[in-house]
Design a protein around this motif. Structure first.
Motif, short mmCIF file in Angstrom:
data_model
loop_
_atom_site.label_atom_id
_atom_site.label_comp_id
_atom_site.label_asym_id
_atom_site.label_seq_id
_atom_site.Cartn_x
_atom_site.Cartn_y
_atom_site.Cartn_z
N TYR A 40 -12.74 -5.52 -0.98
CA TYR A 40 -13.01 -6.97 -0.51
C TYR A 40 -12.20 -7.65 -1.68
N GLY A 41 -11.92 -8.97 -1.40
CA GLY A 41 -11.70 -9.97 -2.41
C GLY A 41 -10.91 -10.93 -1.68
N ARG A 42 -9.79 -11.79 -2.30
CA ARG A 42 -9.35 -13.01 -1.87
C ARG A 42 -7.93 -13.03 -2.53
N ASP A 43 -7.04 -13.95 -2.02
CA ASP A 43 -5.74 -14.44 -2.50
C ASP A 43 -4.64 -13.35 -2.10
N ASP A 44 -4.81 -12.09 -2.67
CA ASP A 44 -3.77 -11.27 -2.69
C ASP A 44 -3.50 -10.46 -1.15
N ILE A 45 -3.10 -11.00 -0.20
CA ILE A 45 -3.33 -10.68 1.43
C ILE A 45 -2.47 -9.29 1.34
N PHE A 46 -1.30 -9.11 0.78
CA PHE A 46 -0.56 -8.06 0.58
C PHE A 46 -1.13 -6.79 0.29
N ALA A 47 -2.14 -7.10 -0.72
CA ALA A 47 -2.93 -5.73 -1.38
C ALA A 47 -3.94 -5.14 -0.35
N PHE A 48 -4.37 -6.62 0.69
CA PHE A 48 -5.38 -5.99 1.47
C PHE A 48 -5.11 -5.37 2.76
N TYR A 49 -3.54 -5.67 3.21
CA TYR A 49 -2.96 -5.27 3.92
C TYR A 49 -2.51 -3.64 3.77
N LEU A 50 -2.15 -3.32 2.65
CA LEU A 50 -1.63 -2.16 2.18
C LEU A 50 -3.16 -1.32 2.36
N THR A 51 -4.16 -1.78 1.65
CA THR A 51 -5.33 -0.70 1.75
C THR A 51 -5.83 -0.76 3.04
N GLN A 52 -5.82 -1.62 3.98
CA GLN A 52 -6.51 -1.46 5.27
C GLN A 52 -5.52 -0.57 6.07
N LYS A 53 -4.13 -0.60 5.88
CA LYS A 53 -3.12 0.31 6.43
C LYS A 53 -3.24 1.75 6.16
N ALA A 54 -3.87 1.94 4.65
CA ALA A 54 -4.14 3.31 4.08
C ALA A 54 -5.40 3.97 4.49
N GLY A 55 -6.17 3.16 5.48
CA GLY A 55 -7.28 3.79 6.03
C GLY A 55 -8.70 3.23 5.31
N LYS B 167 -11.78 0.47 4.63
CA LYS B 167 -12.49 -0.48 5.22
C LYS B 167 -12.10 -1.78 4.29
N THR B 168 -11.46 -2.87 5.00
CA THR B 168 -11.10 -3.90 4.13
C THR B 168 -11.44 -5.22 4.54
N ILE B 169 -12.05 -6.08 3.79
CA ILE B 169 -12.48 -7.31 4.22
C ILE B 169 -11.71 -8.63 3.12
N PHE B 170 -11.20 -9.76 3.77
CA PHE B 170 -10.32 -10.42 3.23
C PHE B 170 -11.24 -12.02 3.14
N GLU B 171 -11.07 -12.71 2.05
CA GLU B 171 -11.80 -13.75 1.88
C GLU B 171 -10.75 -14.93 1.90
N ARG B 172 -10.67 -16.06 2.60
CA ARG B 172 -10.07 -17.04 2.44
C ARG B 172 -10.51 -18.42 2.19
N HIS B 173 -9.93 -19.36 1.18
CA HIS B 173 -10.46 -20.55 1.05
C HIS B 173 -9.56 -21.57 1.27
N ASP B 174 -8.54 -21.26 2.12
CA ASP B 174 -7.64 -22.18 2.34
C ASP B 174 -6.72 -21.81 3.76
N ASN B 175 -5.88 -22.71 4.10
CA ASN B 175 -5.08 -22.35 5.16
C ASN B 175 -3.70 -21.75 4.74
N PHE B 176 -2.83 -21.53 5.47
CA PHE B 176 -1.47 -21.09 5.40
C PHE B 176 -0.28 -22.06 5.62
#
Length: 375
Positions: free
Chosen positions: A101-116, A118-127
């Motif tokens: 779980y966490g925020r900001d570093d989307i690439f880290a969350f993409y990698l952990t999700q891809k590795a299997g 369970k990953t939840i991403f938090e956003r406080h802004d748009n892109f």
């Protein structure tokens, strides 16, 4: 609920004075207080960290109930984020958590999700900002490659609507968890250097001193209400010098400067009224979750707040006097109302405090996030 092994990934500088670092530390402590095992991964950036901090947990005023692992993040342009993200993935593989779980570093969350994991991403802004183009492309992959299981946390309803519309997310896959605050145990202690104000009527503001944060309003109030003292907590020396010059150095405004987050409750205790003057909030803050107001409500201190759509997502007249920014007479009248009407002040305090306990504590926020994940 089953007790989880949680890894929280952040890019916040810890320790630092930033609001996002406070949010990260408080969330980790709250997850742990609910009985979960928590490990926070944060970058090792010694040059950027707050100096003179011997105990990170004490600096933030949180219980030492979770582990912090600092990962080296080299200052290499275009590569430092990627290297840090892969280091986070390696740590996750060692820990084998139930949830990332966490925020900001989307690439880290993409990698952990891809590795299997369970990953939840938090956003406080748009892109929308150009600097987030790469992050946005990774976010799209994060969603696309886990179409049945993805979950997203936002801090405002408006931001949820944005993500559902722009990225075709189902409403049930996005959860709104407003920002949060601690609830103090001490409502009486005031700063040692403020004893001389104990028998005066004190009005406070705690937060940034940047332009459009409402210091302009506070100066006008002080000029019109010379029998009240206005305490401004926050800002650096340059900020304070600027606003002192703007105010003409009037003697009923007291600038206290930056105060360690764990000590700010004493300044809230000092005050009879607290101010949250967000100037043009709807235009300036697309997706703001007003943490300041939650802190004020938790302190059992009545509050006057700027009226706007984004504020009304979480705040209403039952827990604050809401006034128009451009109408200084409304601010003056609101302060005089709280000064003169003790019963009204008491009622506002009670309703705001209960509303905060139910919705805006870190534990309440973490529970809502975990309930959403369970569903």
């Amino acid at each position: 609920m089953k007790k989880l092994n949680i890894v929280y990934i952040a890019r916040s500088i810890i320790p630092s004075r930033t609001a996002n670092s406070v949010n990260v530390m408080k969330m980790c402590s709250a997850f742990a207080s609910l009985g979960h095992k928590v490990t926070l991964l944060a970058p090792f950036t010694k040059k950027l960290e707050e100096k003179g901090v011997n105990d990170i947990y004490e600096f933030y005023g949180v219980e030492k109930n979770f582990e912090i692992k600092k990962l080296f993040s080299p200052n290499i342009k275009f590569l430092k984020k990627k290297i840090y993200s892969f280091r986070c993935l390696n740590q996750v593989k060692k820990i084998k958590p139930d949830l990332v779980y966490g925020r900001d570093d989307i690439f880290a969350f993409y990698l952990t999700q891809k590795a299997g994991y369970k990953t939840i991403f938090e956003r406080h802004d748009n892109f929308i900002d150009d600097k987030y183009r790469l992050d946005e492309s990774i976010f799209k992959k994060f969603i696309k490659e886990n179409v049945n299981n993805y979950k997203l946390i936002t801090n405002t309803q408006k931001l949820k609507e944005y993500y559902c519309k722009e990225y075709n997310l189902k409403s049930e896959h996005v959860h709104v968890a407003s920002s949060a605050t601690d609830v103090p145990k001490d409502f009486d202690t005031i700063p040692d250097n403020c004893e001389k104000f104990r028998n005066t009527f004190n009005v406070g503001y705690i937060g940034k001193l940047a332009k459009m944060r409402g210091i302009e309003i506070i100066i006008k109030l002080a000029q019109n209400l010379p029998d009240m003292y206005f305490h401004i907590v926050g800002g650096n020396e340059n900020d304070i010098l600027h606003w002192k010059n703007e105010s003409g150095n009037i003697n009923n405004i007291v600038f206290h400067g930056f105060i360690n987050p764990k000590e700010t409750y004493k300044y809230r205790n000092l005050c009879d009224v607290l101010l949250a003057p967000y100037i043009n909030a709807d235009e300036l803050f697309d997706y703001m979750s007003p943490i300041k107001t939650f802190e004020y409500m938790a302190s059992k201190t009545p509050m006057i707040c700027s009226d706007s759509k984004i504020i009304r997502e979480t705040i209403n007249e039952n827990c604050s006097i809401l006034v128009e920014n451009n109408d200084i007479n409304s601010w003056i009248n609101a302060l005089q109302k709280l000064y003169n009407d003790l019963e009204f002040r008491k009622k506002l305090i009670e309703e705001a405090y209960q509303y905060c306990l139910e919705n805006f504590t870190y534990q309440a926020r973490c529970k809502k996030v975990l309930d959403f994940i369970q569903k």
